[in-house]
Design an enzyme around this catalytic site. Structure first.
Site, PDB file in Angstrom:
ATOM      1  N   LYS A   1      22.217 -25.041 -17.644  1.00 20.22           N
ATOM      2  CA  LYS A   1      20.824 -25.476 -17.726  1.00 20.22           C
ATOM      3  C   LYS A   1      20.768 -26.627 -18.730  1.00 20.22           C
ATOM      4  O   LYS A   1      20.855 -26.417 -19.946  1.00 20.22           O
ATOM      5  CB  LYS A   1      19.914 -24.325 -18.160  1.00 20.22           C
ATOM      6  CG  LYS A   1      18.455 -24.689 -18.138  1.00 20.22           C
ATOM      7  CD  LYS A   1      17.577 -23.473 -18.363  1.00 20.22           C
ATOM      8  CE  LYS A   1      16.094 -23.793 -18.242  1.00 20.22           C
ATOM      9  NZ  LYS A   1      15.640 -24.898 -19.038  1.00 20.22           N
TER      10      LYS A   1
ATOM     11  N   LYS B   1      18.030 -18.017 -20.827  1.00 20.01           N
ATOM     12  CA  LYS B   1      17.972 -18.908 -21.993  1.00 20.01           C
ATOM     13  C   LYS B   1      18.865 -18.368 -23.115  1.00 20.01           C
ATOM     14  O   LYS B   1      18.776 -17.187 -23.475  1.00 20.01           O
ATOM     15  CB  LYS B   1      16.529 -18.985 -22.512  1.00 20.01           C
ATOM     16  CG  LYS B   1      15.565 -19.558 -21.497  1.00 20.01           C
ATOM     17  CD  LYS B   1      15.456 -21.046 -21.585  1.00 20.01           C
ATOM     18  CE  LYS B   1      14.372 -21.391 -22.581  1.00 20.01           C
ATOM     19  NZ  LYS B   1      14.041 -22.796 -22.591  1.00 20.01           N
TER      20      LYS B   1
ATOM     21  N   CYS C   1      15.495 -50.445 -57.595  1.00 20.12           N
ATOM     22  CA  CYS C   1      15.909 -49.040 -57.481  1.00 20.12           C
ATOM     23  C   CYS C   1      17.366 -48.987 -56.976  1.00 20.12           C
ATOM     24  O   CYS C   1      17.663 -49.465 -55.871  1.00 20.12           O
ATOM     25  CB  CYS C   1      14.950 -48.352 -56.512  1.00 20.12           C
ATOM     26  SG  CYS C   1      15.328 -46.642 -56.200  1.00 20.12           S
TER      27      CYS C   1
ATOM     28  N   ASP D   1      19.580 -29.490 -21.096  1.00 24.24           N
ATOM     29  CA  ASP D   1      18.387 -29.567 -21.931  1.00 24.24           C
ATOM     30  C   ASP D   1      17.933 -31.019 -22.049  1.00 24.24           C
ATOM     31  O   ASP D   1      18.332 -31.744 -22.957  1.00 24.24           O
ATOM     32  CB  ASP D   1      18.711 -28.989 -23.322  1.00 24.24           C
ATOM     33  CG  ASP D   1      17.450 -28.672 -24.088  1.00 24.24           C
ATOM     34  OD1 ASP D   1      16.361 -28.772 -23.501  1.00 24.24           O
ATOM     35  OD2 ASP D   1      17.555 -28.318 -25.273  1.00 24.24           O
TER      36      ASP D   1
ATOM     37  N   CYS E   1      10.104 -41.458 -58.183  1.00 24.11           N
ATOM     38  CA  CYS E   1      11.431 -41.656 -57.596  1.00 24.11           C
ATOM     39  C   CYS E   1      12.486 -40.976 -58.471  1.00 24.11           C
ATOM     40  O   CYS E   1      12.518 -41.209 -59.686  1.00 24.11           O
ATOM     41  CB  CYS E   1      11.712 -43.156 -57.479  1.00 24.11           C
ATOM     42  SG  CYS E   1      13.383 -43.491 -56.910  1.00 24.11           S
TER      43      CYS E   1
ATOM     44  N   TYR F   1      21.083 -31.519  -9.617  1.00 22.51           N
ATOM     45  CA  TYR F   1      21.325 -30.099  -9.352  1.00 22.51           C
ATOM     46  C   TYR F   1      20.513 -29.510  -8.201  1.00 22.51           C
ATOM     47  O   TYR F   1      20.542 -28.320  -7.974  1.00 22.51           O
ATOM     48  CB  TYR F   1      21.072 -29.264 -10.615  1.00 22.51           C
ATOM     49  CG  TYR F   1      19.787 -29.589 -11.364  1.00 22.51           C
ATOM     50  CD1 TYR F   1      18.546 -29.427 -10.777  1.00 22.51           C
ATOM     51  CD2 TYR F   1      19.847 -30.042 -12.672  1.00 22.51           C
ATOM     52  CE1 TYR F   1      17.395 -29.708 -11.463  1.00 22.51           C
ATOM     53  CE2 TYR F   1      18.680 -30.331 -13.378  1.00 22.51           C
ATOM     54  CZ  TYR F   1      17.462 -30.163 -12.767  1.00 22.51           C
ATOM     55  OH  TYR F   1      16.314 -30.450 -13.449  1.00 22.51           O
TER      56      TYR F   1
ATOM     57  N   GLU G   1      24.797 -22.229 -12.789  1.00 18.05           N
ATOM     58  CA  GLU G   1      24.939 -23.625 -13.253  1.00 18.05           C
ATOM     59  C   GLU G   1      24.514 -23.725 -14.710  1.00 18.05           C
ATOM     60  O   GLU G   1      23.798 -22.864 -15.215  1.00 18.05           O
ATOM     61  CB  GLU G   1      23.993 -24.537 -12.455  1.00 18.05           C
ATOM     62  CG  GLU G   1      24.315 -24.638 -11.008  1.00 18.05           C
ATOM     63  CD  GLU G   1      23.191 -25.313 -10.219  1.00 18.05           C
ATOM     64  OE1 GLU G   1      22.307 -25.934 -10.834  1.00 18.05           O
ATOM     65  OE2 GLU G   1      23.214 -25.177  -8.994  1.00 18.05           O
TER      66      GLU G   1
ATOM     67  N   CYS H   1       9.653 -45.112 -52.383  1.00 18.63           N
ATOM     68  CA  CYS H   1       9.678 -45.731 -53.698  1.00 18.63           C
ATOM     69  C   CYS H   1       9.476 -47.236 -53.501  1.00 18.63           C
ATOM     70  O   CYS H   1      10.269 -47.881 -52.827  1.00 18.63           O
ATOM     71  CB  CYS H   1      11.029 -45.450 -54.357  1.00 18.63           C
ATOM     72  SG  CYS H   1      11.337 -46.523 -55.767  1.00 18.63           S
TER      73      CYS H   1
ATOM     74  N   CYS I   1      14.746 -44.008 -60.042  1.00 25.45           N
ATOM     75  CA  CYS I   1      14.283 -45.059 -60.969  1.00 25.45           C
ATOM     76  C   CYS I   1      12.957 -44.714 -61.628  1.00 25.45           C
ATOM     77  O   CYS I   1      12.452 -45.487 -62.437  1.00 25.45           O
ATOM     78  CB  CYS I   1      14.191 -46.395 -60.241  1.00 25.45           C
ATOM     79  SG  CYS I   1      12.827 -46.462 -59.073  1.00 25.45           S
TER      80      CYS I   1
HETATM   81  S1  IVH Z   1      16.800 -26.083 -10.667  1.00 28.81           S
HETATM   82  C1  IVH Z   1      12.615 -25.121  -8.559  1.00 28.81           C
HETATM   83  N1  IVH Z   1      18.930 -26.386 -12.123  1.00 28.81           N
HETATM   84  O1  IVH Z   1      15.075 -26.462 -16.182  1.00 28.81           O
HETATM   85  C2  IVH Z   1      13.228 -25.493  -9.839  1.00 28.81           C
HETATM   86  N2  IVH Z   1      16.821 -26.807 -13.160  1.00 28.81           N
HETATM   87  O2  IVH Z   1      12.195 -24.644 -15.943  1.00 28.81           O
HETATM   88  C3  IVH Z   1      14.468 -26.289  -9.659  1.00 28.81           C
HETATM   89  N3  IVH Z   1      17.006 -27.575 -15.482  1.00 28.81           N
HETATM   90  O3  IVH Z   1      12.338 -28.021 -14.661  1.00 28.81           O
HETATM   91  C4  IVH Z   1      15.156 -26.511 -10.901  1.00 28.81           C
HETATM   92  N4  IVH Z   1      19.201 -27.556 -15.595  1.00 28.81           N
HETATM   93  O4  IVH Z   1      14.152 -29.503 -15.663  1.00 28.81           O
HETATM   94  C5  IVH Z   1      17.590 -26.451 -12.106  1.00 28.81           C
HETATM   95  N5  IVH Z   1      20.935 -26.658 -13.234  1.00 28.81           N
HETATM   96  C6  IVH Z   1      19.611 -26.731 -13.229  1.00 28.81           C
HETATM   97  C7  IVH Z   1      18.861 -27.131 -14.356  1.00 28.81           C
HETATM   98  C8  IVH Z   1      17.467 -27.137 -14.273  1.00 28.81           C
HETATM   99  C9  IVH Z   1      18.078 -27.821 -16.255  1.00 28.81           C
HETATM  100  C10 IVH Z   1      15.616 -27.721 -15.941  1.00 28.81           C
HETATM  101  C11 IVH Z   1      14.690 -28.410 -14.982  1.00 28.81           C
HETATM  102  C12 IVH Z   1      13.600 -27.426 -14.703  1.00 28.81           C
HETATM  103  C13 IVH Z   1      13.708 -26.474 -15.861  1.00 28.81           C
HETATM  104  C14 IVH Z   1      13.350 -25.079 -15.444  1.00 28.81           C
END
Ligand code: IVH
Length: 705
Positions: free
Chosen positions: A115, A313, A431, A117, A407, A224, A113, A425, A410
């Protein structure tokens, strides 16, 4: 409409609205125009106002926000919110898979999946209704942010289909790039520090006290992970559980895949490492999870994270290049922003030539020198940022970057406000970039809407001495404008300089004169916003205009009267006082007044029963028959003024349950009457019916208590 009919209508409208909401935010298939949607919502809002006790717990009107959270309650998580262990290369992913295969002897399926942010969130559903949203906190307990989370359209308030009685849904609240860029543009415009990235912006937003503000920031969320008691789990695999969640109305990403081996996983990772640049939100990696719940049970957890999942990551998008020079830009409020000019370098699909250096402290922290080789990163934001300096490659004789003291436009000596990071400023009215910036703000769409004067035209008028401040716009004639032209250089999205010719032909000149004339009927609240007072944004201007009624009342208001206005804190109030303390601003306002601009709030249709006229009323606590906002609205409708703090000028306090002890003490010490909700409503009923009879009008007010 009687109560029975209202009940049926409220239910019908709520269903229709939420269905359109689902089509738009989850399926991305709009099924109604914005206008028609607003009409339905307004109809529901009106009905709910008339019949507050019929408001449904999942009413779509909650998505507009309105309720305040003074303090976020700490809530213990039913199931701890763990994090994931991280991996940074495919070797580490291979190790993760081998560890699993050693324990599980049969085939193992993985789900890959995105991740997201953002900020993780736990959502509780009981009997299909969304009841609670809690932040991760320390994993064991977090903050109850339910009211704010309800404003996120992609989080269902009521589920569809065949769902379990009780479960939690885990997900991520994110801020899409579009919302992020809009908010930061607005913040910079108001002289506020912009958010560093969408994640920080999302985190800051869900902890705002005012849910209306949260609603405006347009957050989004992806779900998720489903959690329920082990013996209640009705699915065999994670994939099945998310497919069902999607059916029930959750926003589950379409971008997930079942992978059987490391090659599949690697392909998914590489694909998204490239494709993520096209997503409208940030992701910082890929999450790889064992699909089968029985296998998950066997694998178990370490103290911090599950053994059945890992995060991969991505490396941040980064490039290395040389710092050539530093420009110091002056904003419309005088704030100085240092910008690095770089040797052009390719980064995330664009050529980067400039990067923000934020402020003086940032330059100092980096110990930046000219000709340094710097690392540049690009997140969701348009302008990339410098993250570090390669000290090893620095030449001995290179000179340090010093923040300027005067500035650049000016020459005025720069100053810094206590507790703030930005230098600015103070030559506000003399200005040039500040003057031009203010005029550009004045003509903008949400202010006076003289947009035909946009795109470099203000600069041409200023350079030709035709305008020195925005009041001069109203003396412009067709002859002043026609025939003016100038070649200007503009910076496009790709930081390319493009040359454009600005010319005032017949049609343009006429359009501008027309738009200036039309702007004379722009309502007072927008005129107030257009003045460009630091920290006074569109919403604040509306609230101030409504509370004070006219520019003269604002000019003469005390600090206390200003801070009594909803959403106006001391910082905003001081900025307003400072603006009007300058004689030159008063002169400009007088000129605008002579030109015929609106400096008074238009009288709205007034309820004839102005029984609270002239009274300043404080509403505090939690109420039973109406919400706090409804009580406040009632006060306003009946001619009263809502104030937030108790003073000797307060007429009385309407106290619900849980009125703050400090407030009560203050009211008692000043001898201010405290009315219960019941007493207050009784008083209104009595006085309004008295006035109704005496004035001979009937049916002006109809209350359902
Ligand atoms: S599963 C038991 N799935 O990433 C942990 N986490 O350090 C269940 N995150 O705290 C998390 N996308 O905030 C999961 N597809 C995804 C995610 C996801 C982002 C974040 C979440 C979690 C951190 C992992």
């Amino acid at each position: 409409m009687n109560k029975e009919e209202a009940k049926a209508k409220i239910l019908e409208l709520s269903k229709i609205i939420e269905n359109h909401n689902y089509n738009y935010y989850i399926l991305a298939r709009p099924s109604i125009s914005d206008f028609d949607f607003d009409m339905l919502l307004n109809e529901l809002i009106e009905l709910e106002k008339q019949f507050p006790d019929l408001i449904l717990p999942d009413s779509p009107t909650q998505r507009v926000g309105g309720d305040l959270t003074k303090e976020f309650k700490t809530v213990k998580h039913r199931y701890p919110m763990l994090s994931l262990s991280n991996s940074y290369n495919i070797e580490e992913v291979k190790d993760f898979i081998s560890r699993i295969k050693k324990i599980i002897e049969e085939d193992v399926e993985f789900v890959c999946e995105l991740k997201f942010d953002g900020v993780s969130i736990s959502l509780t559903y009981e009997n299909g209704l969304f009841v609670k949203a809690v932040t991760r906190g320390d994993g064991t307990q977090g903050d109850d942010v339910t009211t704010n989370i309800k404003t996120i359209h992609s989080i269902p308030l009521r589920l569809k289909g065949n769902y379990p009685d009780f479960f939690e849904m885990r997900g991520e609240v994110i801020m899409p790039h579009k919302s992020f860029n809009n908010i930061n543009a607005e913040r910079e415009d108001l002289g506020l520090q912009p958010f560093a990235n969408p994640r920080n912006a999302a985190a800051g937003t869900i902890k705002l006290q005012d849910s209306k503000e949260v609603a405006k920031r347009k957050l989004d969320a992806f779900c998720y992970f489903m959690m329920m008691d082990d013996d209640k789990m009705i699915f065999n695999t994670h994939y099945e559980s998310l497919a069902a969640a999607k059916q029930w109305g959750f926003n589950v990403s379409n971008f997930m895949a079942i992978c059987n081996d490391v090659d599949d996983i690697e392909e998914f990772i590489n694909y998204w490492d490239e494709k993520r640049k096209e997503l409208p939100f940030d992701i910082d990696g890929i999450v790889i999870k064992v699909n089968n719940f029985k296998q998950r049970e066997i694998l178990g957890f370490t103290s911090k994270s599950p053994r059945w999942a890992i995060a991969y990551k991505f490396k941040a998008e980064e490039a290395h290049t040389k710092l050539l020079s530093v420009d110091f830009q002056v904003g419309r409020h005088g704030t100085i922003t240092p910008v690095a000019n770089l040797e052009p370098v390719q980064l995330a699909g664009t050529i980067v030539k400039r990067a923000t250096l934020h402020n003086a402290d940032f330059i100092e922290q980096l110990d930046l020198h000219y000709d340094d080789i710097v690392s540049v990163e690009k997140g969701g934001e348009i302008i990339p940022k410098i993250t570090s300096v390669d000290l090893k490659s620095r030449k001995d004789n290179s000179s340090k970057v010093h923040f300027i003291e005067h500035c650049p436009e000016c020459g005025t000596k720069l100053i810094k406000a206590e507790g703030e990071t930005a230098w600015y400023c103070p030559n506000t009215l003399g200005c040039p970039p500040q003057i031009k910036g203010r005029i550009e703000h004045f003509i903008s769409r949400k202010a006076m809407n003289i947009e035909s004067l946009g795109e470099g035209k203000v600069e041409v008028l200023f350079d030709n001495d035709l305008i020195k401040d925005y009041s001069d716009l109203y003396n412009l004639t067709y002859d002043n404008l026609f025939g003016l032209e100038k070649i200007i250089v503009v910076d496009d999205e790709n930081q390319e300089n493009t040359i454009r010719k600005v010319s005032f032909k017949e049609k343009t000149a006429n359009n501008i004169i027309d738009a200036i004339e039309k702007s004379k009927s722009v309502p007072f609240a927008r005129v107030l916003f257009a003045l460009g007072i630091k920290y006074v944004g569109e919403t604040t201007a509306k609230l101030i205009a409504k509370a004070m009624g006219s520019i003269d009342n604002i000019i003469n208001a005390s600090l206390e009267e200003l801070t009594d206005i909803e959403e106006v804190g001391e910082k905003i109030a001081l900025s307003i006082k400072e603006f009007f303390a300058d004689e030159r601003n008063i002169n400009i306002i007088n000129k605008l007044r002579e030109s015929g601009l609106q400096f008074e709030q238009e009288e709205k249709e007034v309820n004839e029963n102005q029984v609270l006229s002239g009274m300043s009323i404080v509403v505090s606590g939690v109420f039973n028959t109406m919400s706090r906002d409804e009580i406040k609205q009632l006060i306003e409708d009946l001619g009263g003024k809502n104030v937030s703090s108790i003073s000797k000028k307060t007429s009385f306090v309407v106290a619900g349950d849980k009125m703050g002890p400090e407030k009560r003490k203050k009211a008692e010490s000043l001898g201010i009457e405290i009315k219960s909700e019941e007493d207050f409503l009784k008083m209104i009923r009595n006085t309004t019916s008295e006035t109704t009879t005496s004035s001979g009008t009937q049916g002006v007010l109809e209350f359902e208590f």
